[in-house]
Write a protein that holds these residues in place. Structure first.
Motif, short mmCIF file in Angstrom:
data_model
loop_
_atom_site.label_atom_id
_atom_site.label_comp_id
_atom_site.label_asym_id
_atom_site.label_seq_id
_atom_site.Cartn_x
_atom_site.Cartn_y
_atom_site.Cartn_z
N LEU C 245 2.59 -14.20 -14.78
CA LEU C 245 2.80 -14.28 -13.34
C LEU C 245 2.77 -12.89 -12.71
O LEU C 245 2.11 -12.66 -11.69
CB LEU C 245 4.13 -14.99 -13.05
N VAL C 246 3.48 -11.97 -13.32
CA VAL C 246 3.53 -10.61 -12.77
C VAL C 246 2.14 -9.97 -12.84
O VAL C 246 1.72 -9.25 -11.92
CB VAL C 246 4.59 -9.77 -13.49
N ASN C 247 1.41 -10.27 -13.92
CA ASN C 247 0.03 -9.77 -14.00
C ASN C 247 -0.79 -10.26 -12.82
O ASN C 247 -1.53 -9.49 -12.19
CB ASN C 247 -0.64 -10.21 -15.30
N GLU C 248 -0.69 -11.56 -12.52
CA GLU C 248 -1.45 -12.13 -11.41
C GLU C 248 -1.08 -11.48 -10.09
O GLU C 248 -1.93 -11.24 -9.23
CB GLU C 248 -1.19 -13.65 -11.31
N ILE C 249 0.23 -11.19 -9.93
CA ILE C 249 0.67 -10.54 -8.70
C ILE C 249 -0.04 -9.20 -8.54
O ILE C 249 -0.55 -8.88 -7.46
CB ILE C 249 2.20 -10.37 -8.69
N PHE C 250 -0.11 -8.45 -9.64
CA PHE C 250 -0.77 -7.15 -9.56
C PHE C 250 -2.28 -7.29 -9.42
O PHE C 250 -2.94 -6.46 -8.79
CB PHE C 250 -0.37 -6.25 -10.73
N GLN C 251 -2.84 -8.35 -9.99
CA GLN C 251 -4.27 -8.63 -9.79
C GLN C 251 -4.55 -8.84 -8.31
O GLN C 251 -5.52 -8.33 -7.75
CB GLN C 251 -4.67 -9.93 -10.52
N HIS C 252 -3.69 -9.61 -7.69
CA HIS C 252 -3.85 -9.90 -6.27
C HIS C 252 -3.74 -8.62 -5.44
O HIS C 252 -4.49 -8.43 -4.47
CB HIS C 252 -2.82 -10.93 -5.80
N LYS C 253 -2.84 -7.77 -5.86
CA LYS C 253 -2.67 -6.48 -5.18
C LYS C 253 -3.98 -5.71 -5.23
O LYS C 253 -4.45 -5.18 -4.21
CB LYS C 253 -1.55 -5.70 -5.85
N THR C 254 -4.58 -5.68 -6.40
CA THR C 254 -5.86 -4.98 -6.57
C THR C 254 -6.93 -5.59 -5.67
O THR C 254 -7.69 -4.88 -5.01
CB THR C 254 -6.32 -5.05 -8.03
N PHE C 255 -6.95 -6.93 -5.65
CA PHE C 255 -7.91 -7.64 -4.80
C PHE C 255 -7.77 -7.20 -3.35
O PHE C 255 -8.78 -6.95 -2.65
CB PHE C 255 -7.67 -9.14 -4.94
N LEU C 256 -6.52 -7.10 -2.89
CA LEU C 256 -6.27 -6.76 -1.49
C LEU C 256 -6.73 -5.36 -1.14
O LEU C 256 -7.00 -5.05 0.01
CB LEU C 256 -4.78 -6.89 -1.17
N GLU C 257 -6.81 -4.52 -2.19
CA GLU C 257 -7.17 -3.14 -1.91
C GLU C 257 -8.68 -2.94 -1.82
O GLU C 257 -9.15 -1.86 -1.51
CB GLU C 257 -6.56 -2.21 -2.97
#
Lengths: 561, 135, 327
Positions: C245-257
């Protein structure tokens, strides 16, 4: 119990009385309240008549003492054969001090021992743990190792007494210590008699003394039930408790229903181990409060016996008559006692104790009048014990069995108590059982709501608490009573003792057995034998609990206000 | 955001005492009286309690204890409150606290001790009247 | 009465302390935001340049989903990865008494003495739109204080909760199996803005069904999305699935950038500005109109059923004059 024609005649007369005699009285003297209710919210009628017990069948619903459904008592001779055990919950300070208190109480006539442990012990912490600071010996006796247990029972032969231990999370460890003391005294294990409270389910929504999460906790409870079924035939492995549920704020019917449901859960968990119900059910015991409403409590105790007998017979198909017995211990309710005008508490306790006796309890603890102020002083606990003795020897109530049977009020109330408790049990079944109900916060919500209601009734004076919201006196006029003080040196002494123990024992052996315990816990084995080994090696309570904390994790409660 | 000022209260259970019936009733009563109430749950250390006061910036701290350990725990709590500059917070206590300890407790900076039988309205009024006005 | 200069000095000091991570100042700053319009606005102005570094994770879900336990485990995992964490937990105020029981902190109490975790509980206070603004600003404070991740927690029940959750960069919605009906009951808004779905208590029987139900619900939304919300399974009690889950959160963060994420962020900021304008404009105009003599007369007329409220409003607003030159 009355013939049909007679009942019709009574009904007609009741109507006439209600329509002619009664109104005259009501017009000149209205009743004190619009309705009268007990804590369970049952509406109490003005007068009870045979009409209220029209469906009562003596053989089916009451029976004879010692026979199904046991409404009138679990033994055929009850107090004529043997009085209830007078068992005063005690403990404070060091093991020596509590040993002294035990001897005092035995000398004054108590007939069974009951140990109160301090908070650190209850939570599985040694006296030298940071969380123990300020708490050692304050609410009970500090027991951190077998050494303390040995001192606690110095000069007390375990084949001559029975001992109840109010301990839940670390029950296995304290039971192991008791067994070890018995071994040392040369008492055969089959002769050890007593009780471990060991009821974790109620901790999760009432007393809150939880160390591990629900399922591992119930596993440990079941380990003890299983072990005792095989090795300690005179020991009650569990005291399925309603007292704490009541003290947390539940009303009488909630206390009854939730306790019975806990009982159902424990029977199920033990059956899952592969034992037959008749192998262990005879040694399941119960623990209730005795609260203020005299007749409600008596009805509760009688309904409890009848309900448990039915549950064991119908739900679990027990065949041994002893499996159907509900043997209970009762404690008078602590939360009803007041700090204001403490001598008034003697009267409260007397009425509550009388209700327990008329309700047919096997064992009784009466609170001391200084309950709301401190742990019992010698004077206060002596009076509490005398209360039981006067009821037993002077009042005559123990000379016949279940004297209130047949009372229209008591039987109607007993029936209603049974009916409403069954509704709760069905509700919890429908919810998916105990774990689901705990997770949903069901018990916690019921208890919080009842507790809040009780308080608002007192604040609004709908419920009078003598000396608190009415009939108060100025502080300077209040009686002064001796207050027990815990010697602050207790903590220091305990810490020093622990240090000495750790220096003198075989630490290598301790390490080995703790590793073995970890292994056995991971493998989900019955932990009693290994825990007995550990306590005999003088591993401390904290050390043993830490192993289990590592395996099971720690618990945090769901808060409902 | 807000129109009227809200009183924020922390109800805490220090030490191992597990009797929470009173603490929860008081929490509920204060909430029903319009206050914002945080309850710490059981078995809080003095460090946890004071840190919670700080982070939540509460106006009032209520300590509930029935285990007799108050004379060991209260001094540590009040010392930490002092150290962290939280001396303007209103602190009160309740539970089983012998009369003879009350003067010592008040000297520590705890303004009032409410024993068993205290009406809820008394506590609510006390908090309303004595909560510090800040901002 | 403080002069503007003294006030500005105090606020600057407070802002500096917040930026330095002083916890007492963070706490006081959030209190200021909850209570005082003008001072709060000035403080935000001072803090805003120091914001924009934190990743805001909104976590919501129906009661019984085990959300609190899940958040506790997420915080543990974030701490394990060396991240500093802020938490803003919101609970509803009673519409009748105005009071609130802020019960989220209890689950996170063990982090109280971790210096790198700051937890704050906030009540919604029944001011429409108010809690979303307050939450956004409280997050700004924690952002300026240097927290790597700020978690915003609410119970996904009403419109207020949807507004609060929109404050987040990554929205995580938590369900538990057997709550099938609740997927329909959850505000449509939440389903649409969710970036990650979690089925917690995945050890329960109908966990797979819940996952299927959610995926089916997502299929119905035919709009092409650059980020396809994953549907994860966790068992918060044991910690299973948390790392993922935490990995996905950081994946999403990367996507947003990157790419589509950047335009999403721009849109978000535009929305924030429009919201802020709305607030200001509304306050300003309403204040003006209230002062007009005609206001009270119109209230009387409405009471007497001589005119309806909407016509009355049109009347008042039409009498407004704008002194700005058209741009």
């Amino acid at each position: 119990m009355f013939k049909k024609e007679k009942l019709e005649e009574i009904a007609e007369n009741e109507k006439r009385w209600r329509q002619t005699t009664l109104p005259k009285w009501l017009s000149t003297r209205p009743e004190r309240k619009p309705t009268f209710k007990n804590t369970s919210e049952f509406e109490i009628k003005r007068v009870y008549t045979p009409l209220d017990t029209a469906d009562l069948d003596y053989i089916r619903d009451l029976g004879f003492p010692g026979e199904y459904p046991f409404t009138r008592g679990v033994h055929a001779t009850m107090y004529r054969g043997r009085l209830w055990t007078m068992r005063q919950f005690s403990g404070f300070g060091t093991a020596e001090q509590t040993n002294q208190r035990f001897k005092f109480l035995l000398k004054e006539g108590e007939t069974g021992l009951s140990i109160a442990f301090d908070y650190p012990t209850i939570m599985g912490y040694d006296s030298d743990h940071p969380m123990a600071r300020g708490e050692v010996g304050k609410c009970g006796v500090a027991v951190s190792s077998l050494k303390d247990m040995e001192v606690l029972f110095d000069g007390i032969p375990l084949d001559k007494v029975t001992t109840s231990m109010t301990i839940n999370g670390p029950a296995a460890m304290l039971l192991a210590m008791y067994i070890a003391v018995g071994d040392k005294q040369g008492v055969p294990r089959e002769k050890l008699g007593g009780t471990t409270q060991n009821d974790m389910l109620k901790e999760f929504f009432a007393q809150k003394l939880c160390i591990f999460p629900p399922r591992p906790s119930v596993k440990l409870v079941t380990d003890i039930i299983e072990y005792c079924a095989r090795h300690l035939p005179k020991w009650n492995p569990i005291s399925i408790s309603g007292y704490h549920i009541r003290e947390a704020g539940a009303n009488a019917v909630q206390e009854l229903a939730f306790t019975l449901y806990d009982g159902i859960t424990y029977v199920e968990s033990t059956l899952e181990r592969g034992l037959k119900v008749d192998d262990f059910a005879p040694r399941l015991s119960f623990f209730f409060a005795s609260h203020n409403d005299f007749f409600e409590e008596i009805a509760k105790f009688r309904a409890a016996r009848r309900l448990w007998a039915k549950i064991m017979k119908e739900r679990f198909h027990a065949k041994n008559p002893r499996s159907l017995w509900m043997r209970m211990h009762v404690q008078t309710s602590g939360c009803t006692l007041t700090a204001q005008q403490p001598l008034n508490n003697i009267i409260r306790v007397t009425l509550q104790a009388l209700a327990a006796v008329l309700g047919g309890t096997q064992s009784l603890h009466t609170n001391s009048f200084d309950e709301a102020l401190a742990l019992p002083s010698e004077l206060a606990v002596r009076v509490a014990l005398r209360t039981q003795q006067i009821i037993a020897y002077e009042s005559g109530v123990a000379n016949t069995i279940d004297p209130l049977a047949g009372s229209y009020y008591v039987e109607a109330l007993t029936n209603e108590m049974e009916e409403k408790a069954m509704e709760y049990i069905q509700k919890i079944d429908d919810m998916g059982g105990i774990y689901a109900a705990i997770e949903k916060g069901f018990f916690q919500r019921e208890i919080a709501n009842s507790a809040y209601k009780y308080q608002t009734e007192i604040d609004s004076k709908e419920r009078i608490l003598v000396g608190v919201n009415d009939y108060t006196v100025e502080e300077k006029e209040m009686e002064t009573i001796p207050i027990l003080k815990i010697d602050p040196k207790v903590e220091e002494e305990q810490i020093a003792r622990l240090q000495k123990l750790k220096n003198e024992r075989d630490n290598h052996k301790v390490k080995q057995v703790l590793e073995k315990l970890h292994y056995m816990a991971e493998k989900n084995e019955n932990l009693m034998p290994t825990i007995i080994e550990a306590v005999k090696a003088y591993a401390t309570l904290g050390e043993i609990c830490n192993v289990l904390r590592a395996v099971y994790g720690e618990y945090r409660e769901l808060i409902i206000i | 955001m807000s129109s009227e000022r809200k009183i924020r209260v922390l109800i805490a259970k220090p030490g191992l005492d597990s009797h929470d019936r009173g603490a929860k009733i008081v929490a509920r009563a204060l909430r029903d009286a319009g206050m914002e109430v945080i309850y710490t749950g059981l078995r809080q250390t003095p460090e946890q309690i004071v840190e919670t006061v700080l982070q939540e910036d509460v106006d009032v701290l209520g300590l509930s204890i029935l285990s007799g350990a108050h004379m060991a725990l209260f001094p540590r709590i009040m010392e930490l409150m002092q150290k962290k500059g939280l001396t303007d917070v209103l602190v009160f206590a309740g539970g089983i606290i012998p009369d003879e300890d009350v003067p010592h407790i008040k000297k520590m900076g705890i303004k009032e001790v409410f024993g068993p039988g205290t009406p809820l309205e008394t506590i609510i009024e006390f908090v309303r009247k004595n909560a510090p006005r800040r901002i | 009465m403080e002069t503007s200069a003294t006030l500005m000095q105090e606020l600057q000091q407070l802002a500096n302390n917040v930026i330095n991570g002083d916890k007492r100042s963070i706490a006081r700053a959030i209190t200021l935001i909850e209570n005082n319009g003008e001072k709060a606005q000035r403080l935000i102005a001072l803090l805003y340049p120091h914001t924009g570094k934190t990743h805001i994770v909104g976590i919501t879900g129906p009661g019984g989903s085990g959300k609190s336990t899940l958040i506790e485990k997420i915080i543990s995992e974030l701490r394990r990865r060396g991240k500093t964490v802020g938490v803003v937990a919101t609970d509803p105020s009673s519409p009748f008494t105005g009071g609130a029981f802020l019960g989220d902190r209890i689950r996170m109490q063990k982090f109280t003495t971790d210096d790198d975790v700051f937890i704050r509980s906030m009540a919604t206070r029944n001011v429409p739109g108010g809690i979303a603004k307050a939450t956004r600003e409280a997050v700004m404070v924690l952002d300026a204080a240097g927290k790597d991740v700020v978690i915003v927690e609410t119970v996904g029940a009403g419109q207020a909760e949807v507004d609060i959750i929109k404050v987040a960069h990554t929205v995580v919605v938590v369900f538990a199996p057997g709550l099938g009906d609740e997927i329909q009951a959850i505000k449509a808004g939440i389903m649409e803005i969710a970036d990650i779905f979690v089925v917690n208590k995945a050890d329960l029987e109908n966990a797979n069904k819940a996952v299927t139900d959610i995926k089916a619900s997502l299929e119905l939304n035919t709009k092409e999305k650059a980020w396809k919300p994953p549907v994860l399974q966790t068992i918060a009690l044991t910690g299973e699935g948390i790392e993922q889950l935490v990995n996905e959160i950081f994946q999403h963060k990367t996507f947003l950038e990157k790419g589509a994420g950047i335009s999403k962020r721009r849109k978000k900021v535009e929305t924030e500005l429009v919201e802020a304008i709305k607030d200001k404009v509304a306050d300003l105009i309403i204040e003006k109109l209230r002062k007009k003599k005609g206001f009270n007369e119109l209230v009387e007329k409405i009471l007497n059923r001589k005119i309806d409220p909407y016509s009355a409003a049109t009347k008042l607003v039409s009498e407004l004059t704008f002194n700005q030159k058209e741009d």
